[in-house]
Scaffold this motif. Sequence first.
Motif, short mmCIF file in Angstrom:
data_model
loop_
_atom_site.label_atom_id
_atom_site.label_comp_id
_atom_site.label_asym_id
_atom_site.label_seq_id
_atom_site.Cartn_x
_atom_site.Cartn_y
_atom_site.Cartn_z
N GLN A 25 -6.89 27.95 -28.44
CA GLN A 25 -7.95 28.00 -29.45
C GLN A 25 -8.65 29.36 -29.43
OE1 GLN A 25 -11.47 25.51 -28.89
NE2 GLN A 25 -11.38 24.94 -31.05
N ALA A 26 -8.84 29.92 -28.24
CA ALA A 26 -9.48 31.23 -28.13
C ALA A 26 -8.66 32.29 -28.84
CB ALA A 26 -9.68 31.60 -26.67
N LYS A 27 -7.35 32.27 -28.65
CA LYS A 27 -6.50 33.24 -29.34
C LYS A 27 -6.59 33.05 -30.85
CE LYS A 27 -1.80 34.95 -29.88
NZ LYS A 27 -0.38 34.83 -29.50
N ARG A 28 -6.57 31.79 -31.29
CA ARG A 28 -6.61 31.51 -32.73
C ARG A 28 -7.94 31.95 -33.34
NH1 ARG A 28 -8.40 26.69 -34.96
NH2 ARG A 28 -8.01 25.56 -33.02
N MET A 29 -9.05 31.68 -32.66
CA MET A 29 -10.36 31.93 -33.25
C MET A 29 -10.86 33.36 -33.02
SD MET A 29 -12.27 28.31 -32.46
CE MET A 29 -13.57 28.64 -33.65
N LEU A 30 -10.43 33.99 -31.94
CA LEU A 30 -10.89 35.35 -31.64
C LEU A 30 -9.90 36.41 -32.07
CD1 LEU A 30 -12.42 34.76 -28.08
CD2 LEU A 30 -13.61 34.78 -30.29
N ASP A 31 -8.67 36.26 -31.62
CA ASP A 31 -7.66 37.27 -31.91
C ASP A 31 -7.17 37.20 -33.36
OD1 ASP A 31 -8.02 37.56 -29.24
OD2 ASP A 31 -5.95 37.18 -28.65
N ARG A 32 -7.20 35.99 -33.95
CA ARG A 32 -6.68 35.81 -35.30
C ARG A 32 -7.74 35.16 -36.18
NH1 ARG A 32 -0.56 33.66 -34.62
NH2 ARG A 32 -0.51 34.37 -36.79
N PHE A 33 -8.94 35.73 -36.11
CA PHE A 33 -10.11 35.16 -36.75
C PHE A 33 -9.90 34.92 -38.25
CE2 PHE A 33 -14.10 35.83 -39.09
CZ PHE A 33 -14.86 34.80 -38.59
N GLY A 34 -9.45 35.95 -38.95
CA GLY A 34 -9.28 35.84 -40.39
C GLY A 34 -8.27 34.77 -40.77
N GLU A 35 -7.13 34.75 -40.05
CA GLU A 35 -6.10 33.75 -40.34
C GLU A 35 -6.62 32.35 -40.07
OE1 GLU A 35 -1.94 35.22 -38.98
OE2 GLU A 35 -3.44 36.29 -37.77
N ASN A 36 -7.44 32.21 -39.03
CA ASN A 36 -7.98 30.90 -38.71
C ASN A 36 -8.92 30.42 -39.81
OD1 ASN A 36 -8.58 28.63 -36.82
ND2 ASN A 36 -10.61 29.56 -36.81
N ILE A 37 -9.81 31.31 -40.27
CA ILE A 37 -10.75 30.95 -41.33
C ILE A 37 -10.01 30.51 -42.59
CG2 ILE A 37 -12.51 31.85 -42.90
CD1 ILE A 37 -13.56 31.25 -40.11
N MET A 38 -8.93 31.20 -42.90
CA MET A 38 -8.16 30.91 -44.12
C MET A 38 -7.11 29.82 -43.89
SD MET A 38 -9.76 32.85 -46.07
CE MET A 38 -8.82 32.57 -47.56
N ARG A 39 -7.07 29.26 -42.67
CA ARG A 39 -6.12 28.21 -42.32
C ARG A 39 -4.68 28.65 -42.60
NH1 ARG A 39 -9.82 23.89 -44.81
NH2 ARG A 39 -8.33 23.83 -46.52
N SER A 40 -4.33 29.79 -42.07
CA SER A 40 -2.99 30.34 -42.27
C SER A 40 -1.92 29.39 -41.72
CB SER A 40 -2.87 31.70 -41.57
OG SER A 40 -1.52 32.12 -41.57
N PRO A 41 -0.87 29.13 -42.48
CA PRO A 41 0.22 28.27 -41.98
C PRO A 41 0.82 28.77 -40.68
CG PRO A 41 0.42 28.59 -44.34
CD PRO A 41 -0.66 29.54 -43.88
N SER A 42 0.76 30.09 -40.43
CA SER A 42 1.33 30.63 -39.20
C SER A 42 0.62 30.11 -37.96
CB SER A 42 1.28 32.16 -39.21
OG SER A 42 -0.06 32.62 -39.25
N LEU A 43 -0.60 29.60 -38.12
CA LEU A 43 -1.36 29.04 -37.00
C LEU A 43 -1.23 27.53 -36.90
CD1 LEU A 43 -4.70 31.06 -37.23
CD2 LEU A 43 -2.78 31.46 -35.68
N PHE A 44 -1.04 26.86 -38.02
CA PHE A 44 -1.16 25.40 -38.03
C PHE A 44 0.14 24.66 -38.31
CE2 PHE A 44 -5.39 27.07 -39.02
CZ PHE A 44 -6.16 26.38 -38.09
#
Length: 283
Positions: free
Chosen positions: A213-232
């Motif tokens: 979760q730290a990597k998703r929210m800190l390192d990939r903040f923008g992608e996380n906010i936009m719910r990028s398919p690459s994360l989910f």
Amino acid sequence: MRRWWACAWLFSLAACVQEAPPFPDPTALGLSEAPTEHVIAGAAIRKAATILGPDAKIKLYPGWRGRERGVAIYTLTSDSLAVSEVIGTYDECGCILLSNARLEAWLVGEMGTGIGRLDIDRTSLLTYMLLHEAGHVAQGKTPCGLALSGGAASATVDARLNMTDTAQKVCERAADRYASEAVRAALEHKGSDRGIVAAQVAIALSELAFNLQAKRMLDRFGENIMRSPSLFRDLGLSHPNLEWRILSANAMITPNPTSEELLQAFETARTEGPILLKLSPPS
């Protein structure tokens, strides 16, 4: 490898039986053993055996100590397995092959190295991975079979992001469930060695979830906010999304409002998909 994992940890096979075929030495298949990894692998094997209990139908044992009844485990050098593999159960030997060096590289890739990361007990994490492999052994013949020359799991990998339910993903989820239920059952033995070891594994999984979760929210903040398919979404057709798997495991092992809310939040982003912005043309 079962991608944890990329097993992902994320991260994840073969038709193994309790009476594995004769396989005295991994070098018989042209593989190179890693004796320096025997200590951590041996500790993880003992922890897995403690969690499964004395009456377990599946027995895991260190293959480097000689032939026993059960499923042998061998440690290999990182160049003996495919690039994407950390641990797996293989048809040729009916055994579990792993590389701790690959585990370290996998953790760095999945968790990142930025701030806000917890130091995970590698032995306890490897213990859960071994329990996952025991889950594949319990399933018997499955579509998840791995072969050292490239098995079903590696042959059907697709780099496209998806949420397609495949037979391989089903058996991976079943192996996760086997491992998680074993840890949860062991936690009931409070105050005993079995309960203490299970608690250590549960903590390691919670820390892995935190780091993902730290990597998703800190390192990939923008992608996380936009719910990028690459994360989910799932990367490929053989394994479900690693973070989803770990959150699911935590919810099974320690069901409580926190673990269930974390899983539900991830699943919401996963199913609803990316946020699409509608930009107005300049006036």
